[in-house]
Design an enzyme around this catalytic site. Structure first.
Site, PDB file in Angstrom:
ATOM      1  N   SER A 182      81.817  63.680 -27.307  1.00 58.73           N
ATOM      2  CA  SER A 182      83.245  64.012 -27.352  1.00 58.73           C
ATOM      3  C   SER A 182      83.631  65.250 -26.539  1.00 58.73           C
ATOM      4  O   SER A 182      84.559  65.979 -26.895  1.00 58.73           O
ATOM      5  CB  SER A 182      83.716  64.172 -28.808  1.00 58.73           C
ATOM      6  OG  SER A 182      83.643  62.932 -29.481  1.00 58.73           O
TER       7      SER A 182
ATOM      8  N   GLY B 149      81.937  59.533 -28.844  1.00 64.20           N
ATOM      9  CA  GLY B 149      83.136  58.701 -28.823  1.00 64.20           C
ATOM     10  C   GLY B 149      84.009  58.810 -30.062  1.00 64.20           C
ATOM     11  O   GLY B 149      84.915  58.004 -30.254  1.00 64.20           O
TER      12      GLY B 149
ATOM     13  N   ASN C  91      78.341  60.118 -17.667  1.00 62.67           N
ATOM     14  CA  ASN C  91      77.775  58.797 -17.963  1.00 62.67           C
ATOM     15  C   ASN C  91      78.935  57.801 -18.070  1.00 62.67           C
ATOM     16  O   ASN C  91      79.675  57.812 -19.043  1.00 62.67           O
ATOM     17  CB  ASN C  91      76.992  58.887 -19.289  1.00 62.67           C
ATOM     18  CG  ASN C  91      76.501  57.533 -19.767  1.00 62.67           C
ATOM     19  OD1 ASN C  91      76.567  56.531 -19.046  1.00 62.67           O
ATOM     20  ND2 ASN C  91      76.014  57.494 -21.001  1.00 62.67           N
TER      21      ASN C  91
ATOM     22  N   HIS D  23      69.216  56.769 -24.474  1.00 61.36           N
ATOM     23  CA  HIS D  23      70.578  56.972 -24.976  1.00 61.36           C
ATOM     24  C   HIS D  23      70.719  56.255 -26.322  1.00 61.36           C
ATOM     25  O   HIS D  23      70.158  55.175 -26.522  1.00 61.36           O
ATOM     26  CB  HIS D  23      71.602  56.436 -23.974  1.00 61.36           C
ATOM     27  CG  HIS D  23      72.998  56.864 -24.308  1.00 61.36           C
ATOM     28  ND1 HIS D  23      73.735  56.254 -25.296  1.00 61.36           N
ATOM     29  CD2 HIS D  23      73.770  57.862 -23.823  1.00 61.36           C
ATOM     30  CE1 HIS D  23      74.915  56.873 -25.388  1.00 61.36           C
ATOM     31  NE2 HIS D  23      74.957  57.850 -24.506  1.00 61.36           N
TER      32      HIS D  23
ATOM     33  N   LYS E  18      78.822  54.695 -18.504  1.00 58.16           N
ATOM     34  CA  LYS E  18      78.506  53.539 -19.385  1.00 58.16           C
ATOM     35  C   LYS E  18      78.900  52.241 -18.676  1.00 58.16           C
ATOM     36  O   LYS E  18      78.860  52.195 -17.443  1.00 58.16           O
ATOM     37  CB  LYS E  18      79.163  53.719 -20.750  1.00 58.16           C
ATOM     38  CG  LYS E  18      78.805  55.085 -21.365  1.00 58.16           C
ATOM     39  CD  LYS E  18      79.142  55.246 -22.823  1.00 58.16           C
ATOM     40  CE  LYS E  18      78.717  56.645 -23.285  1.00 58.16           C
ATOM     41  NZ  LYS E  18      78.962  56.878 -24.706  1.00 58.16           N
TER      42      LYS E  18
ATOM     43  N   GLU F  63      72.671  64.671 -28.162  1.00 57.68           N
ATOM     44  CA  GLU F  63      73.917  63.948 -28.412  1.00 57.68           C
ATOM     45  C   GLU F  63      73.941  63.479 -29.868  1.00 57.68           C
ATOM     46  O   GLU F  63      73.358  62.437 -30.194  1.00 57.68           O
ATOM     47  CB  GLU F  63      74.021  62.731 -27.480  1.00 57.68           C
ATOM     48  CG  GLU F  63      74.020  63.078 -26.017  1.00 57.68           C
ATOM     49  CD  GLU F  63      74.680  61.994 -25.168  1.00 57.68           C
ATOM     50  OE1 GLU F  63      75.687  62.289 -24.521  1.00 57.68           O
ATOM     51  OE2 GLU F  63      74.202  60.843 -25.177  1.00 57.68           O
TER      52      GLU F  63
ATOM     53  N   GLU G  22      72.957  54.516 -27.555  1.00 54.24           N
ATOM     54  CA  GLU G  22      73.470  53.137 -27.486  1.00 54.24           C
ATOM     55  C   GLU G  22      72.337  52.171 -27.164  1.00 54.24           C
ATOM     56  O   GLU G  22      72.296  51.049 -27.666  1.00 54.24           O
ATOM     57  CB  GLU G  22      74.608  53.054 -26.455  1.00 54.24           C
ATOM     58  CG  GLU G  22      75.873  53.706 -27.008  1.00 54.24           C
ATOM     59  CD  GLU G  22      76.774  54.334 -25.967  1.00 54.24           C
ATOM     60  OE1 GLU G  22      76.639  54.026 -24.770  1.00 54.24           O
ATOM     61  OE2 GLU G  22      77.622  55.157 -26.365  1.00 54.24           O
TER      62      GLU G  22
HETATM   63  P1  13P Z   1      81.537  60.603 -25.267  1.00 44.92           P
HETATM   64  O1  13P Z   1      81.692  61.783 -24.350  1.00 44.92           O
HETATM   65  O2  13P Z   1      82.476  59.481 -24.964  1.00 44.92           O
HETATM   66  O3  13P Z   1      81.541  61.026 -26.704  1.00 44.92           O
HETATM   67  O4  13P Z   1      80.074  60.001 -24.972  1.00 44.92           O
HETATM   68  C1  13P Z   1      78.995  60.842 -24.899  1.00 44.92           C
HETATM   69  C2  13P Z   1      77.852  60.082 -24.353  1.00 44.92           C
HETATM   70  O5  13P Z   1      77.377  59.138 -24.968  1.00 44.92           O
HETATM   71  C3  13P Z   1      77.324  60.494 -23.047  1.00 44.92           C
HETATM   72  O6  13P Z   1      76.089  59.928 -22.791  1.00 44.92           O
END
Ligand code: 13P
Length: 247
Positions: free
Chosen positions: A211, A171, A8, A93, A10, A165, A95
């Site tokens: 992560s 992150g 992803n 997601h 983003k 997740e 976010e």
């Molecule tokens: P990270 O791998 O940066 O922690 O993000 C995970 C994520 O949100 C994938 O959709």
């Protein structure tokens, strides 16, 4: 065993950066046995699809509209994604839930819209740090799964993948242990078994995300019941993501 390795991106990488990335990435994963999908920004989807024609890499979108068409300025529909060759779409997601206030009923509508166009769905679920610390994670995850899938028929579940997740791990570099992931896998399977059938619960594919990097990818990908990984930050470097794809 073949794993699903999804990246992803983003809101990162413009067209030129995407081209540079793909040119580096493709030769490095040419002999990977895993199913690889990348999820670039909308503006890079068509270009990425063209670059992937001679490869087995699949294409995903990070979001879509719950509506089919019409006066929804700025939105992108499932049929538009389908028309440029998108295979998968991320829905729910954390976010989007947190920053864009997406609720389970909207997520459910998006899932139905995606499925109606033959897109495969990656439904993201996961608890906050507060919910984890206060033992509310089971309830939170059950609700996201049940409300997200509301009204779907059992035969539609073959086009649904659940990505677990934990929000506190996205992150942050803070990692859950194998037991914690296994417990959530169990929670998801039980919920789907209750709503549909034991078989449906057993067969649903579940990814881990949060992560993940090339150092820890193997440890997460082989947790019992995990079919693969959803990678954020570490998917942004072609080298690093290729290493994960080659586990
Ligand atoms: P990270 O791998 O940066 O922690 O993000 C995970 C994520 O949100 C994938 O959709």
């Amino acid at each position: 065993m073949k794993k699903l390795i999804f990246g992803n991106f983003k809101m990162n990488m413009d067209l030129k950066q995407t081209e540079e990335y793909i040119d580096l990435f493709l030769p490095k994963v040419a002999s990977s046995k895993n199913e690889i999908a990348v999820f670039p920004a909308f503006t890079n989807l068509m270009f990425a699809k063209q670059k992937f024609t001679a490869s087995k890499i699949l294409l995903g979108a990070q979001n879509l509209s719950a509506e089919a068409s019409g006066a929804y300025t700025g939105e992108v529909s499932a049929s538009m994604l389908k028309s440029v060759g998108v295979n998968y779409v991320l829905i729910g997601h954390s976010e989007r839930r947190k920053l864009f206030l997406e609720k389970n009923d909207c997520i459910n509508k998006k899932i139905k819209s995606a499925l109606s166009q033959g897109l495969k769905v990656v439904l993201c679920v996961g608890e906050t740090k507060y919910e984890r610390q206060n033992k509310k994670y089971k309830m939170a995850i059950e609700k996201e799964v049940v409300d997200g899938l509301k009204g779907l028929y059992e035969n539609e579940l073959k086009n649904i993948i659940i990505a677990y997740e934990p929000i506190w791990s996205i992150g942050t570099g803070v990692l859950p242990n194998g037991k914690q992931i296994e417990e959530v896998v169990q929670i998801i399977r039980e919920e789907i078994s209750k709503e549909y059938s034991i078989n449906a619960g057993k067969n649903i594919k579940i990814l881990y995300g949060g992560s993940v990097n090339s150092q820890n990818a193997r440890q997460f990908a082989y947790v019992d019941g995990i079919s693969g990984l959803l990678v954020g930050g570490a998917s942004l470097k072609a080298d690093e993501f290729a290493k994960i794809c080659n586990i």
